[in-house]
Design a protein around this motif. Structure first.
Motif, PDB file in Angstrom:
ATOM      1  N   GLN A   1      41.968  50.456  35.095  1.00  0.00           N
ATOM      2  CA  GLN A   1      43.508  50.303  34.973  1.00  0.00           C
ATOM      3  C   GLN A   1      44.018  49.696  36.024  1.00  0.00           C
ATOM      4  OE1 GLN A   1      45.167  51.161  32.304  1.00  0.00           O
ATOM      5  NE2 GLN A   1      47.371  50.831  33.022  1.00  0.00           N
ATOM      6  N   LEU A   2      43.191  49.664  37.172  1.00  0.00           N
ATOM      7  CA  LEU A   2      43.834  48.980  38.419  1.00  0.00           C
ATOM      8  C   LEU A   2      43.358  47.381  38.316  1.00  0.00           C
ATOM      9  CD1 LEU A   2      44.726  48.708  41.314  1.00  0.00           C
ATOM     10  CD2 LEU A   2      42.482  49.183  42.035  1.00  0.00           C
ATOM     11  N   GLU A   3      42.458  47.272  37.876  1.00  0.00           N
ATOM     12  CA  GLU A   3      42.137  45.583  37.479  1.00  0.00           C
ATOM     13  C   GLU A   3      43.113  45.231  36.407  1.00  0.00           C
ATOM     14  OE1 GLU A   3      37.536  46.121  37.955  1.00  0.00           O
ATOM     15  OE2 GLU A   3      38.212  44.794  36.282  1.00  0.00           O
ATOM     16  N   LYS A   4      43.435  45.802  35.521  1.00  0.00           N
ATOM     17  CA  LYS A   4      44.236  45.295  34.370  1.00  0.00           C
ATOM     18  C   LYS A   4      45.620  45.165  35.036  1.00  0.00           C
ATOM     19  CE  LYS A   4      45.431  47.751  30.686  1.00  0.00           C
ATOM     20  NZ  LYS A   4      45.479  48.562  29.637  1.00  0.00           N
ATOM     21  N   GLU A   5      46.038  46.125  35.620  1.00  0.00           N
ATOM     22  CA  GLU A   5      47.584  45.975  36.071  1.00  0.00           C
ATOM     23  C   GLU A   5      47.417  44.811  37.095  1.00  0.00           C
ATOM     24  OE1 GLU A   5      50.545  48.422  36.340  1.00  0.00           O
ATOM     25  OE2 GLU A   5      49.569  50.191  35.036  1.00  0.00           O
ATOM     26  N   ALA A   6      46.628  44.893  38.050  1.00  0.00           N
ATOM     27  CA  ALA A   6      46.651  43.735  38.975  1.00  0.00           C
ATOM     28  C   ALA A   6      46.551  42.351  38.432  1.00  0.00           C
ATOM     29  CB  ALA A   6      45.136  43.878  39.922  1.00  0.00           C
ATOM     30  N   GLU A   7      45.932  42.346  37.286  1.00  0.00           N
ATOM     31  CA  GLU A   7      45.971  41.005  36.640  1.00  0.00           C
ATOM     32  C   GLU A   7      47.241  40.580  36.036  1.00  0.00           C
ATOM     33  OE1 GLU A   7      42.460  40.508  34.028  1.00  0.00           O
ATOM     34  OE2 GLU A   7      43.759  39.411  32.796  1.00  0.00           O
ATOM     35  N   ASN A   8      47.841  41.629  35.173  1.00  0.00           N
ATOM     36  CA  ASN A   8      49.036  41.409  34.817  1.00  0.00           C
ATOM     37  C   ASN A   8      49.902  41.346  35.803  1.00  0.00           C
ATOM     38  OD1 ASN A   8      48.927  42.093  32.234  1.00  0.00           O
ATOM     39  ND2 ASN A   8      49.301  44.482  32.236  1.00  0.00           N
ATOM     40  N   TRP A   9      49.862  41.788  36.891  1.00  0.00           N
ATOM     41  CA  TRP A   9      50.941  41.501  38.206  1.00  0.00           C
ATOM     42  C   TRP A   9      50.747  40.011  38.654  1.00  0.00           C
ATOM     43  CZ3 TRP A   9      55.332  42.724  39.988  1.00  0.00           C
ATOM     44  CH2 TRP A   9      55.671  42.102  41.333  1.00  0.00           C
ATOM     45  N   SER A  10      49.537  39.655  38.630  1.00  0.00           N
ATOM     46  CA  SER A  10      49.629  38.099  39.011  1.00  0.00           C
ATOM     47  C   SER A  10      50.003  37.174  38.267  1.00  0.00           C
ATOM     48  CB  SER A  10      48.084  37.778  39.679  1.00  0.00           C
ATOM     49  OG  SER A  10      46.908  38.458  38.803  1.00  0.00           O
TER      50      SER A  10
ATOM     51  N   LEU B   1      52.363  37.820  35.825  1.00  0.00           N
ATOM     52  CA  LEU B   1      53.825  37.848  35.812  1.00  0.00           C
ATOM     53  C   LEU B   1      54.582  37.368  37.045  1.00  0.00           C
ATOM     54  CD1 LEU B   1      56.198  39.265  34.329  1.00  0.00           C
ATOM     55  CD2 LEU B   1      55.839  41.353  35.875  1.00  0.00           C
ATOM     56  N   SER B   2      53.782  37.545  38.250  1.00  0.00           N
ATOM     57  CA  SER B   2      54.301  37.042  39.500  1.00  0.00           C
ATOM     58  C   SER B   2      54.332  35.573  39.492  1.00  0.00           C
ATOM     59  CB  SER B   2      54.005  37.664  40.792  1.00  0.00           C
ATOM     60  OG  SER B   2      52.464  37.452  40.642  1.00  0.00           O
ATOM     61  N   ALA B   3      53.093  35.003  39.048  1.00  0.00           N
ATOM     62  CA  ALA B   3      53.060  33.733  38.959  1.00  0.00           C
ATOM     63  C   ALA B   3      54.011  32.917  38.199  1.00  0.00           C
ATOM     64  CB  ALA B   3      51.524  33.247  38.454  1.00  0.00           C
ATOM     65  N   ALA B   4      54.070  33.675  36.979  1.00  0.00           N
ATOM     66  CA  ALA B   4      55.243  33.129  36.085  1.00  0.00           C
ATOM     67  C   ALA B   4      56.720  33.001  36.767  1.00  0.00           C
ATOM     68  CB  ALA B   4      55.116  33.945  34.627  1.00  0.00           C
ATOM     69  N   ILE B   5      56.905  34.034  37.203  1.00  0.00           N
ATOM     70  CA  ILE B   5      58.201  34.159  37.763  1.00  0.00           C
ATOM     71  C   ILE B   5      58.405  33.139  39.030  1.00  0.00           C
ATOM     72  CG2 ILE B   5      59.785  35.552  39.315  1.00  0.00           C
ATOM     73  CD1 ILE B   5      58.878  37.862  37.869  1.00  0.00           C
ATOM     74  N   ASN B   6      57.333  33.059  39.801  1.00  0.00           N
ATOM     75  CA  ASN B   6      57.397  32.031  40.769  1.00  0.00           C
ATOM     76  C   ASN B   6      57.636  30.486  40.296  1.00  0.00           C
ATOM     77  OD1 ASN B   6      56.985  33.635  43.118  1.00  0.00           O
ATOM     78  ND2 ASN B   6      54.724  33.398  43.019  1.00  0.00           N
ATOM     79  N   LEU B   7      56.925  30.287  38.947  1.00  0.00           N
ATOM     80  CA  LEU B   7      56.975  28.955  38.492  1.00  0.00           C
ATOM     81  C   LEU B   7      58.477  28.695  38.115  1.00  0.00           C
ATOM     82  CD1 LEU B   7      53.988  28.603  35.812  1.00  0.00           C
ATOM     83  CD2 LEU B   7      54.622  27.137  38.067  1.00  0.00           C
ATOM     84  N   VAL B   8      59.123  29.722  37.518  1.00  0.00           N
ATOM     85  CA  VAL B   8      60.406  29.864  37.113  1.00  0.00           C
ATOM     86  C   VAL B   8      61.632  29.342  38.213  1.00  0.00           C
ATOM     87  CG1 VAL B   8      62.508  30.660  36.057  1.00  0.00           C
ATOM     88  CG2 VAL B   8      60.077  30.937  35.013  1.00  0.00           C
ATOM     89  N   VAL B   9      61.122  29.965  39.407  1.00  0.00           N
ATOM     90  CA  VAL B   9      62.055  30.065  40.463  1.00  0.00           C
ATOM     91  C   VAL B   9      61.778  28.826  41.255  1.00  0.00           C
ATOM     92  CG1 VAL B   9      62.426  31.120  42.595  1.00  0.00           C
ATOM     93  CG2 VAL B   9      62.285  32.673  40.800  1.00  0.00           C
ATOM     94  N   GLU B  10      60.767  28.336  41.435  1.00  0.00           N
ATOM     95  CA  GLU B  10      60.426  27.005  42.146  1.00  0.00           C
ATOM     96  C   GLU B  10      60.658  25.854  41.356  1.00  0.00           C
ATOM     97  OE1 GLU B  10      56.382  27.599  43.477  1.00  0.00           O
ATOM     98  OE2 GLU B  10      57.190  29.398  44.749  1.00  0.00           O
TER      99      GLU B  10
END
Lengths: 949, 109
Positions: free
Chosen positions: B87-96, B98-107
């Motif tokens: 589960q940890l691996e899955k969540e970590a991957e989800n998070w990266s 998600l955050s990458a996507a958000i970063n793209l949008v913001v930048e």
């Protein structure tokens, strides 16, 4: 394995909840202490450290709660706490709980018991295999067949249809009909003399065909059933005992099988015992044993004469049932049976009808067609059902009212709960739990009451049937479930009342104290009280209906008890003797009776003795037609007839109005005349000529005594003494042999003959010179004390002469009044129950009212109102409810009691005295119920009332 | 730094799982560690922490054991299960992602 672990954890949180909760506490506590330690290490003193830690920690309770939320099983925890709270609330108001539970229990129990009983008596299926396939044969024709004999034994409703057929026809059907997989015949029961098992006794035997048991699918408890082989006249005679009789008369002794006994002097062997549940094919009838038709030539009734009753096509006395073959419809079978019947009636060995009379057979399902004695009890049971149904209604209304009152009191509680954050669903669920709890308690207790009630009712009603109550009554679980369901629904419906209002967000109104006198606006409280009013009025009204019914029945019973039947009923011992089944012939019987009469009269303690063919008020009576002299030929009048012995009128205390009573010479005359008639009949049957003039001279008119009703009806203008009446004349049956007629020698006072209720019939008394007799002994003291002596005397004369139906005249009367007694007892019980319930409802409502208006009362008294004013204020409401309810009840009673009219005697269905009495009783009791709350209102201390918040 | 940011439930789970992935810890230690590593940005409130811990335990991603701490107190130590690691691996991957996507949008904008 994740799911396994999850499951394990779930189970832990369910079953080890306390431990898990404790651990959570520890965990949170640990966290807190770590924070404190950190604060101290950062330099705070212990006090500050603690404060700081607690502040940053936030609310530990809500943390713990949220953690607990994740554990699941939340709903279970809530339900458990609801239950605990519910129990606490119920225990807090024990009065309410006790009354509500008992009311529910009584309603459930009584209804279930009654319906179980009715089910067994009126609705139960026949105790045989696959009863729907069984059909009973009924017949119709436009004219009366020329019977030799025609008997019915109470199997079907002969007012509506005919079900007795001939044995010959049964044989025809069995041989030729193809629509049935089995056809069986039965007749009876008849009373027979059974000896060889202790002292000789009278037992009731049912004639059956050989394939009776196999066709019906009746199993044996012991031994073998009767079979086809027993249908042969030359087979060794065998009988099968009924289970109940085997238990009663043989003590359940297994060695009874194979034992020989004597039936009317014929030796028979006991071949088997039927299963316990087979009491009879026709509901309500019992018999002690079954014997084959083949024995009907040797074991017969005194009435039968010498023709072969079974094979005579013109004697209709046998009932036929058939089991339809699978695939054959009832219409087809009916068609075939009808054809066979028509053939037999019109073209058979002895034609009894013409083609134009359209003889036909109708088949009816045995369950409907055979209703027997059930018909007698049916009206009684319907009335009881109606009564109990009403009481159940009252009980439910009572509980509903109680719950409404309680709901009103808890309005504030509901408001507080809402304010603290309980959702509407949560409140409803908690109230629901309380109602369910109450209903469950009521239901459990009700089940007990039902079980006990079934036994009590059975014992009550079966006590009037003598031996062998013919029904097997068991608790009906469907009915129990139904009544429990109904009361559950009521309890839940009205238990939710506070939720409907309290769960809404009108919190401030509920939290306010002074809503009580905020006026008679359309407040929720006012609405709820109106419903409560309606319920109490309904209860009062229904109680009036039930009480009126009970009152009418009580008066009926009283009237019947007070009725003068025309003779002196005190201290008379009755018993019957039937010498013909022990082999006596007419002359011997007459001599026997005369001898016994002298012996009995000589006993110390016996004032006088006599005998008659039937005991008075025993339900049996006979009659025939006579032809009045001077009336047109072939016109007859009907009269009741009672053959009696010497001293009958003086023994029974019947007044002699004119003429004389019988003398021994009269008996000699009657004997001689009967003998002459019999001889002439035998001669003409043997083929002699018509009226034999020689014996005419030896046949003198039989001396008779008539009663006043007879004299008034047929001899209104003249003195009947010395007048002659002729034997009945029928157009299509010319007289054979001497027709001496009757000569009136006396007129006696009127008496009731068969029963108390029937009208006074014109009655003719003859000298008793043959057949069985019932003796009447008028005793100085208690009649039953003489039974032993009487038995001694009879057995000294002949050991094989059993006594039957030994009872006193008063007991006989009580027996005929059995239905009335049961009805009166039951309806009085339920009437009082209804009254009690109505008063409880009234009391509950009024005391709630007083509690609610305590403050108002206090203010009024503080402002100077007198006690009388207060009293009137509270009582007015109560009186209004009672008056309105009673008025409605009286109106309903007037409409309803007319359905009971057939059960009443000498009382009108709308008898004003009874209604007035009931109204008075209700008024008194209701006033008492008002009294206590009113006194409480008067004792209100204004200061306490005003201060009470 | 300022008020603790609102942590979405899913991210709290991720943080907890990560924190105990190396070695078992009790609740207090988990909160402290998250605070520490995030340089005081993320401060987990007890009101969120314990419910989260119990929820994760019910889901069998973490398991708990009562042990003695260094100071001799009894505390409930949480550790990862095999399923939790996945589960940890899955969540970590989800998070990266998600955050990458958000970063793209913001930048980009």
């Amino acid at each position: 394995m994740v799911w396994a672990r999850r499951l394990w954890l779930r189970l832990q949180t369910l079953f080890r909840r306390e431990r898990v909760a404790q651990r959570l506490d520890d965990e949170v506590q640990f966290h807190l202490e770590q924070q404190i330690a950190e604060n101290i290490a950062a330099g705070m003193n212990p006090q500050e450290a603690r404060y700081a830690a607690t502040r940053t920690f936030g609310n530990p309770t809500s943390t713990k709660e949220e953690a607990r939320d994740t554990w699941g099983w939340f709903w279970l925890e809530q339900i458990a706490s609801d239950l605990r709270y519910g129990v606490r609330m119920l225990r807090r108001s024990p009065g309410f709980t006790a009354v509500a539970v008992m009311t529910l229990a009584l309603g459930i129990g009584a209804n279930t018991a009654i319906f179980s009983f009715i089910d067994a008596v009126l609705l139960r299926a026949l105790p045989v295999a696959e009863p729907e396939q069984l059909v009973v044969f009924m017949w119709t024709a436009h004219a009366q067949p020329k019977f030799t004999g025609h008997s019915g034994y109470g199997d079907c409703d002969t007012r509506v249809t005919e079900c007795s057929l001939s044995g010959r026809f049964y044989e025809t059907v069995r041989a030729q009909a193809k629509s049935f997989s089995g056809v069986a015949a039965f007749a009876g029961p008849l009373e027979m003399d059974l000896s060889g098992n202790g002292p000789a006794s009278i037992a009731r035997g049912e004639y059956v065909s050989g394939d009776f048991f196999s066709t019906l699918g009746v199993k044996m408890e012991l031994g073998r059933p009767l079979g086809r082989e027993d249908d042969s006249r030359s087979a060794p005679p065998a009988i099968v005992l009924s289970y109940g009789y085997w238990q009663r008369a043989f003590g359940g002794d297994r060695s009874a099988i194979g034992r020989m006994v004597r039936l009317n002097n014929t030796e028979v062997v006991i071949a088997g015992v039927t299963e316990p549940r087979f009491t009879s094919l026709t509901p309500g009838k019992t018999q002690d044993f079954f014997l084959p038709f083949a024995l009907s030539d040797r074991v017969k009734s005194e009435w039968w004469g010498d023709t072969d009753r079974y094979l005579d096509p013109a004697t209709f006395w046998v009932l036929i049932v058939g089991r339809l073959k699978p695939g054959v419809s009832m219409a087809q079978a009916q068609e075939e049976a009808s054809g066979l019947f028509r053939n037999e009636m019109v073209r058979g060995a002895k034609p009894l009808l013409k083609e134009a009379d359209e003889p036909a057979v109708r088949l009816e399902r045995a369950a409907q067609g055979l209703n027997g004695e059930t018909l007698q009890i049916a009206p009684m049971l319907y009335v009881i059902t109606a009564t109990v149904g009403l009481v159940l209604f009252i009980a439910c209304a009572n509980v509903a009212g109680l719950m409404l009152a309680r709901a009103a009191k808890r309005q504030k509680e509901m408001a507080v709960r809402s304010a603290l954050g309980a959702g509407r669903r949560r409140i409803i669920r908690q109230l629901l739990t309380e109602s369910v709890l109450l209903s469950m308690l009521g239901g459990a207790l009700g089940a007990f009451v039902a079980v006990w009630g079934v036994q009590a009712i059975t014992k009550l009603i079966s006590s009037g049937f003598g031996e062998g109550f013919p029904y097997v009554v068991r608790l009906d679980w469907h009915v129990l479930a139904f009544t429990i369901g109904v009361t559950f629904a009521t309890g839940i419906l009205f238990g939710l009342a506070p939720a409907r209002s309290g769960a809404r967000a009108e919190l401030t109104a509920g939290l306010r104290e002074n809503e009580s006198y905020v006026g008679r606006k359309e407040g929720r409280a006012a609405r709820r009280l109106r419903l409560g009013d309606a319920l109490v009025m309904a209860q009062v009204g229904l109680s009036v209906v039930v009480l009126t019914g009970a009152g009418l029945l009580v008066r009926t019973l009283h009237n019947l008890h007070e009725l003068n039947p025309g003779f002196d009923t005190r201290n008379i011992l009755l018993f019957g003797i039937n010498p013909t089944i022990a082999g006596y012939r007419d002359e011997q019987s007459a001599q026997l009776y005369h001898y016994l009469q002298e012996q009995f009269a000589a006993l110390p303690g016996v004032a006088s003795a006599s005998y008659s063919e039937e005991a008075l008020l025993s339900g049996a009576w006979s009659g025939f037609d006579v032809h009045l002299d001077g009336a047109p030929p072939n016109t007859n009048v009907s009269t009741a007839v009672l053959p009696v012995g010497l001293n009958f009128f003086s023994t029974m205390g019947i007044r002699l109005i004119a003429g004389r009573t019988f003398t021994p010479a009269d008996f000699a005359t009657a004997s001689a005349t009967n003998r002459a008639i019999q001889t002439a009949e035998e001669r003409s049957q043997a083929g002699g000529g018509t009226a034999d003039r020689v014996s005419q001279a030896q046949a003198a008119p039989i001396p008779v005594i008539v009663n006043k009703a007879f004299a008034r009806k047929f001899f209104a203008k003249e003195n009947p003494i010395g007048k002659h009446m002729g034997n009945a004349e029928y157009e299509d049956e010319p007289a054979k042999g001497p027709q001496p007629g009757y000569s009136i020698v006396g007129v006696a006072g009127n008496t009731k003959y068969a029963d108390l209720r029937g009208e006074l019939r014109p009655t003719m008394y003859l000298p008793l010179v043959r057949n069985s007799a019932h003796f009447e002994l008028r005793t100085a003291g208690n009649p039953t004390a003489l039974v032993g002596l009487v038995r001694d005397i009879v057995s000294r004369v002949d050991k094989n002469l059993p006594l039957f139906e030994v009872r006193t005249q008063t007991e006989q009367i009580e027996e005929t009044l059995f239905q009335e007694r049961v009805m009166t007892r039951l309806s009085s019980f339920f009437g009082l129950l209804a009254l009690v319930l109505a008063c409880i409802g009234l009391y509950g409502l009024l005391s709630y009212d007083v509690a609610r208006r305590t403050k108002e009362v206090g203010i009024r008294m503080a402002l100077g109102a007198e006690q009388g004013h207060v009293l009137r204020m509270v009582a007015r409401r109560g009186i209004r409810l009672v008056v309105v309810g009673a008025a409605a009840g009286i109106g309903a009673a007037l409409g309803v009691t007319r359905f009971m009219a057939s059960m009443l005697y000498d009382v009108r269905a709308n008898d004003p005295a009874t209604i007035a009495g009931v109204a008075a009783l209700l008024g008194l009791v209701a006033l008492a119920a008002c009294w206590i709350p009113v006194r409480r209102a008067m004792r209100v201390d204004p200061m306490v009332a005003l201060r009470y918040e | 730094m300022g008020k603790p940011n609102d942590l979405v439930q899913g991210t709290l789970d991720l943080l907890i799982l990560k924190t105990i992935s190396l070695e078992p810890k009790h609740g207090w230690a988990i909160a402290k560690r998250i605070q520490q590593i995030s340089r005081e940005v993320l401060q987990v409130q007890q009101g969120s922490l314990y419910p989260a811990l119990h929820r994760l335990e019910q889901k069998a991603w973490i398991k708990a054991k009562w042990k003695e701490t260094e100071t001799g107190r009894q505390a409930k130590f949480y550790s990862l299960t095999a399923a939790g690691r996945a589960q940890l691996e899955k969540e970590a991957e989800n998070w990266s992602r998600l955050s990458a996507a958000i970063n793209l949008v913001v930048e980009t904008t």
